[in-house]
Design a protein around this motif. Sequence first.
Motif, PDB file in Angstrom:
ATOM      1  N   LEU A 844       0.870  -1.055   0.136  1.00  0.00           N
ATOM      2  CA  LEU A 844      -0.080  -0.134  -0.123  1.00  0.00           C
ATOM      3  C   LEU A 844       0.857   1.068  -0.020  1.00  0.00           C
ATOM      4  CD1 LEU A 844      -3.060   0.903  -0.014  1.00  0.00           C
ATOM      5  CD2 LEU A 844      -2.407   1.075   2.714  1.00  0.00           C
ATOM      6  N   SER A 845       0.646   1.715  -1.074  1.00  0.00           N
ATOM      7  CA  SER A 845       1.460   3.121  -1.388  1.00  0.00           C
ATOM      8  C   SER A 845       1.304   4.411  -0.022  1.00  0.00           C
ATOM      9  CB  SER A 845       1.212   3.960  -2.423  1.00  0.00           C
ATOM     10  OG  SER A 845       1.765   5.233  -2.431  1.00  0.00           O
ATOM     11  N   PRO A 846       1.898   5.011   0.600  1.00  0.00           N
ATOM     12  CA  PRO A 846       1.681   5.940   1.551  1.00  0.00           C
ATOM     13  C   PRO A 846       0.806   6.862   1.138  1.00  0.00           C
ATOM     14  CG  PRO A 846       4.189   5.722   1.445  1.00  0.00           C
ATOM     15  CD  PRO A 846       3.492   4.915   0.235  1.00  0.00           C
ATOM     16  N   MET A 847       0.858   7.187  -0.516  1.00  0.00           N
ATOM     17  CA  MET A 847      -0.119   8.294  -0.749  1.00  0.00           C
ATOM     18  C   MET A 847      -1.681   7.562  -0.864  1.00  0.00           C
ATOM     19  SD  MET A 847       1.767   9.840  -4.280  1.00  0.00           S
ATOM     20  CE  MET A 847       2.338   8.373  -4.495  1.00  0.00           C
ATOM     21  N   PHE A 848      -1.710   6.404  -1.090  1.00  0.00           N
ATOM     22  CA  PHE A 848      -3.241   5.603  -1.056  1.00  0.00           C
ATOM     23  C   PHE A 848      -3.426   5.577   0.217  1.00  0.00           C
ATOM     24  CE2 PHE A 848      -1.831   3.956  -5.104  1.00  0.00           C
ATOM     25  CZ  PHE A 848      -2.773   4.862  -6.075  1.00  0.00           C
ATOM     26  N   ALA A 849      -2.455   5.382   1.185  1.00  0.00           N
ATOM     27  CA  ALA A 849      -2.763   5.389   2.618  1.00  0.00           C
ATOM     28  C   ALA A 849      -3.619   6.648   3.174  1.00  0.00           C
ATOM     29  CB  ALA A 849      -1.718   5.076   3.331  1.00  0.00           C
ATOM     30  N   ALA A 850      -2.920   7.614   2.652  1.00  0.00           N
ATOM     31  CA  ALA A 850      -3.317   9.109   3.320  1.00  0.00           C
ATOM     32  C   ALA A 850      -4.765   9.318   2.467  1.00  0.00           C
ATOM     33  CB  ALA A 850      -2.598  10.175   2.692  1.00  0.00           C
ATOM     34  N   ALA A 851      -5.043   8.863   1.099  1.00  0.00           N
ATOM     35  CA  ALA A 851      -6.165   9.138   0.683  1.00  0.00           C
ATOM     36  C   ALA A 851      -7.446   8.281   1.222  1.00  0.00           C
ATOM     37  CB  ALA A 851      -6.234   8.876  -0.991  1.00  0.00           C
ATOM     38  N   ALA A 852      -6.876   6.849   1.654  1.00  0.00           N
ATOM     39  CA  ALA A 852      -8.027   6.107   2.315  1.00  0.00           C
ATOM     40  C   ALA A 852      -8.258   6.517   3.626  1.00  0.00           C
ATOM     41  CB  ALA A 852      -7.218   4.567   2.430  1.00  0.00           C
ATOM     42  N   MET A 853      -7.236   7.254   4.340  1.00  0.00           N
ATOM     43  CA  MET A 853      -7.468   7.791   5.695  1.00  0.00           C
ATOM     44  C   MET A 853      -8.403   9.119   5.749  1.00  0.00           C
ATOM     45  SD  MET A 853      -6.330  10.492   7.700  1.00  0.00           S
ATOM     46  CE  MET A 853      -5.215  11.481   6.776  1.00  0.00           C
ATOM     47  N   ALA A 854      -8.265   9.748   4.608  1.00  0.00           N
ATOM     48  CA  ALA A 854      -9.138  11.075   4.601  1.00  0.00           C
ATOM     49  C   ALA A 854     -10.642  10.466   4.208  1.00  0.00           C
ATOM     50  CB  ALA A 854      -8.770  11.733   3.452  1.00  0.00           C
ATOM     51  N   LEU A 855     -10.765   9.368   3.512  1.00  0.00           N
ATOM     52  CA  LEU A 855     -12.137   8.887   3.147  1.00  0.00           C
ATOM     53  C   LEU A 855     -12.807   8.270   4.256  1.00  0.00           C
ATOM     54  CD1 LEU A 855     -13.978   8.024   0.775  1.00  0.00           C
ATOM     55  CD2 LEU A 855     -12.648   6.035   0.720  1.00  0.00           C
ATOM     56  N   SER A 856     -11.877   7.848   5.210  1.00  0.00           N
ATOM     57  CA  SER A 856     -12.541   7.135   6.493  1.00  0.00           C
ATOM     58  C   SER A 856     -13.404   8.163   7.196  1.00  0.00           C
ATOM     59  CB  SER A 856     -11.697   6.594   7.307  1.00  0.00           C
ATOM     60  OG  SER A 856     -11.915   5.906   8.406  1.00  0.00           O
ATOM     61  N   SER A 857     -12.689   9.490   7.581  1.00  0.00           N
ATOM     62  CA  SER A 857     -13.342  10.415   8.261  1.00  0.00           C
ATOM     63  C   SER A 857     -14.470  10.856   7.530  1.00  0.00           C
ATOM     64  CB  SER A 857     -12.298  11.548   8.512  1.00  0.00           C
ATOM     65  OG  SER A 857     -11.402  10.994   9.492  1.00  0.00           O
ATOM     66  N   VAL A 858     -14.376  11.153   6.063  1.00  0.00           N
ATOM     67  CA  VAL A 858     -15.313  11.618   5.394  1.00  0.00           C
ATOM     68  C   VAL A 858     -16.682  10.746   5.419  1.00  0.00           C
ATOM     69  CG1 VAL A 858     -16.066  12.325   2.961  1.00  0.00           C
ATOM     70  CG2 VAL A 858     -13.801  13.236   3.882  1.00  0.00           C
ATOM     71  N   PHE A 859     -16.615   9.388   5.308  1.00  0.00           N
ATOM     72  CA  PHE A 859     -17.472   8.495   5.561  1.00  0.00           C
ATOM     73  C   PHE A 859     -18.196   8.684   6.691  1.00  0.00           C
ATOM     74  CE2 PHE A 859     -19.339   4.494   6.757  1.00  0.00           C
ATOM     75  CZ  PHE A 859     -20.020   4.204   5.877  1.00  0.00           C
TER      76      PHE A 859
END
Length: 878
Positions: A844-859
């Motif tokens: 898992l690329s750190p960039m995708f990790a950051a995107a997934a992390m942001a998505l979690s809070s937004v969800f």
Amino acid sequence: MQSVQLQILGMSCASCVARVEKALNKIDGVTASVNLATERAEVHAQQLDYLALQHAVQKAGFDLQVSEFDLKIMGMTCASCVARVEKALKKVDGVLQAQVNLATEQAHVQALAPTSRAQLLQAVQKAGFDVASDNIQLHISGMTCASCVARVEKALKKVDGVRQANVNLATEQATIETEHEVDTLKLIEQVKKAGFDASLIQDQPINQKQQQQQTLKRDLLLAIVLALPVFVLEMGGHLIPAFHHWVVTHIGQDNSWLLQWVLTSLILIFPGRGFYQKGLPALWRLHPDMNSLVAVGTLAAYSYSMVATFLPQLLPSGSQNVYFEAAAVITALILLGRYFEARAKGRTSLAIQHLLGLQPQTATIEQAGQGVEIPIQQVQVGMLLLVRPGQRIAADGQILEGQSFVDESMLSGEPMAVAKQSGDSVVAGSINQNGHLKVQVNAVGQHTVLAQIIHMVEQAQSTKLPIQALIDQVTMWFVPVVMGLSLLTFLGWWLFGPEPSLSFALVNAVAVLIIACPCAMGLATPTSIMVGTGRAAELGVLFRQGEALQLLQQAKVVAFDKTGTLTEGKPTLTDLQLIMPWDEAKLLSLVAAVERQSEHPIAQAIVDAADQRGLVPENATNFQALTGYGIQATVKGHLLHIGAERLMQQLNLDTQSVYERVQDWGNAAKTPIFVAIDGQLAAILAVADPIKPSSFAAVQALHQQGIQVAMITGDQQHTAQAIAKALQIDQVMAEVLPHGKVDAIQTLQQHYGRVAFVGDGINDAPALAQADIGIAVGTGTDIAIEAADVVLMSGNMQGVANAIALSHATLNNIRQNLFWAFAYNAALIPLAAGLMYPWFGILLSPMFAAAAMALSSVFVLSNALRLRRFKAQFEGAA
């Protein structure tokens, strides 16, 4: 040895002092002495346990003076921040409870009298956060020079609660920072004493949340503009070989890396600086938070890339790679997530903003027979408001002249306007529809019903549910555990991974740091509470405590008081049977004279009947309320006892002669009232209290939800059974004295489990407090409302079913949020650590990790906002 002085409430004699001293001295290691004159207890102990002191005093039958503080905490980003602030506040001497809400960014603190706001501010700042001050802006007129500015500032600083005052001569504005709520009229008075004029600026500056959104938006746009070239230069070459050759040929590998370094440095220094300003100090204090994770992750990628760019000889052969794009894009993506969070948080408080918007900014008052428009802040109790059709009423008051229909849907949730005439009360924020009204003001500012509603909603939004306690325990340790896992990931890949092992170790360790944001966990509960309680307020249901949201959906039985709750509470006299040879009019006149001294609804029915017959009121003396039995008084030399049959039995009077008549009335849902004059049974009266139109539908709605319905009343068994039969109520507890209602609630709790009690009278307050969830009808008494957890602002009983339905919807929403937050972290941390790589070759690329992390809070935030669309499930309910 620690010492503290406690202010004891409720002591009245030497025996009270002895009881308090005995209770306090029972605590291990405590020595206490109590002074009745000062109402203070001097307590000494090696280690003071303030909660234990409070419990001891309460057990003795008294209470401690407790202060409450509300603080706006700045800088919190995740659940671990919440835990740190709470821990810091609870360490302050005298603090009993501290609750911090991530979504509202509010801390609510209960502390004993010696504790000051300054101590709390210091504790929060020591934990690495700050407390926002309340700002008031005044327009100052009459200033001509710098000495005028100094005089105004000096005058403003004299007002208690003012932290700082800054006056601008050019704009003629004063900005006042306050430590707590300050009366603006006091500020204006001080300015006038200094020789100038002042008025409150109506167009308030953009609030802090809007400012935060604007700052985040600016930082986000700057980060995106700077990160895009970095991403294209590095990742473009990996994705498109031809582009890589073009970069090497025309720019050069070294120049490409230098350009990436410059752009990434700008990102970390400017838009990303907040992560380091907050995250690194938290790390030094050994209390890392989400900012620490981002700071460590991006600095690791950035530092490794700098070494690869400027000192490549220090790295093993084959591992000279740069990850500037990871640091740059991670910063941009996390700022994107926080921007979305800030916007969503703003939307969660829309209910409060809507309620605040109901308060008009100006009011028209009568002065010398003329209408004068003044700012709302200058309206005072006793003034006469002139309200034209279509205007919002500016303050609570009583109509002196005029009649109209007033839209009070903001208060009750009921769409139908209410007829108002001279003598009726009106509330601030309601809309006068079609008549001219003259209203005498009896409450302004924080004392209006609208202000109290806003306060209750804010209080409910800032409290925690029991389910939050477990989350707090988990998230407090979450960030340190994640940092430990990141370190293990780094060491594992570096020692045992394939070449280039150092690069693999760095990428995966950074991915673990970034993916494991506990923001979603911290937001899961408070955001749902905010939206749920806000939506409830719009429907006329006020949750005074957030905890009631969780408890209400666990209720197995709902118990109703009868009078004023299931019935209109406005009974009418239907029958009067004489037993002694009295003139009917004379007897009714005597009874009405006594009943005029009582506030009971049945008393009012008898008084109204006497008034309708044109009977001249008599004077009653020696009036006495016989709690649970009735009343007594002397009228024209006659001693009257009026009340239930048990009062006659207490007087040893035989009631068998009227047994059949009383039974018939009971079967017809009429309440019999016995009258004894000079120790003899003189008459019986029948009073009927009509059932509310909404009561039957409310009982049916509760049955649909699988909830048992009970009725607890002091009324006679026959009357209670008649009401119960008409409404299809499951269980009836009749002839219950006020103190017996508590016992009745306890009986229901033993048989069913959690019990909700709905009542409206003063005598319902103990039962409302005893029930797991007390629901007060907003048309009832202040004492009942204060004792309740939930308030129905209208008398519509279907609001009970809607409150329970909303409770279920909110708790389901919280469970969905928590499942997503926990399942998300549980699933993606192993993936980020690279555990799937040996079998599936997945990293898992750190960039995708950051995107997934942001998505979690937004969800989580988006899911909570769905509660705004909750519809009243039962028609006509408040």
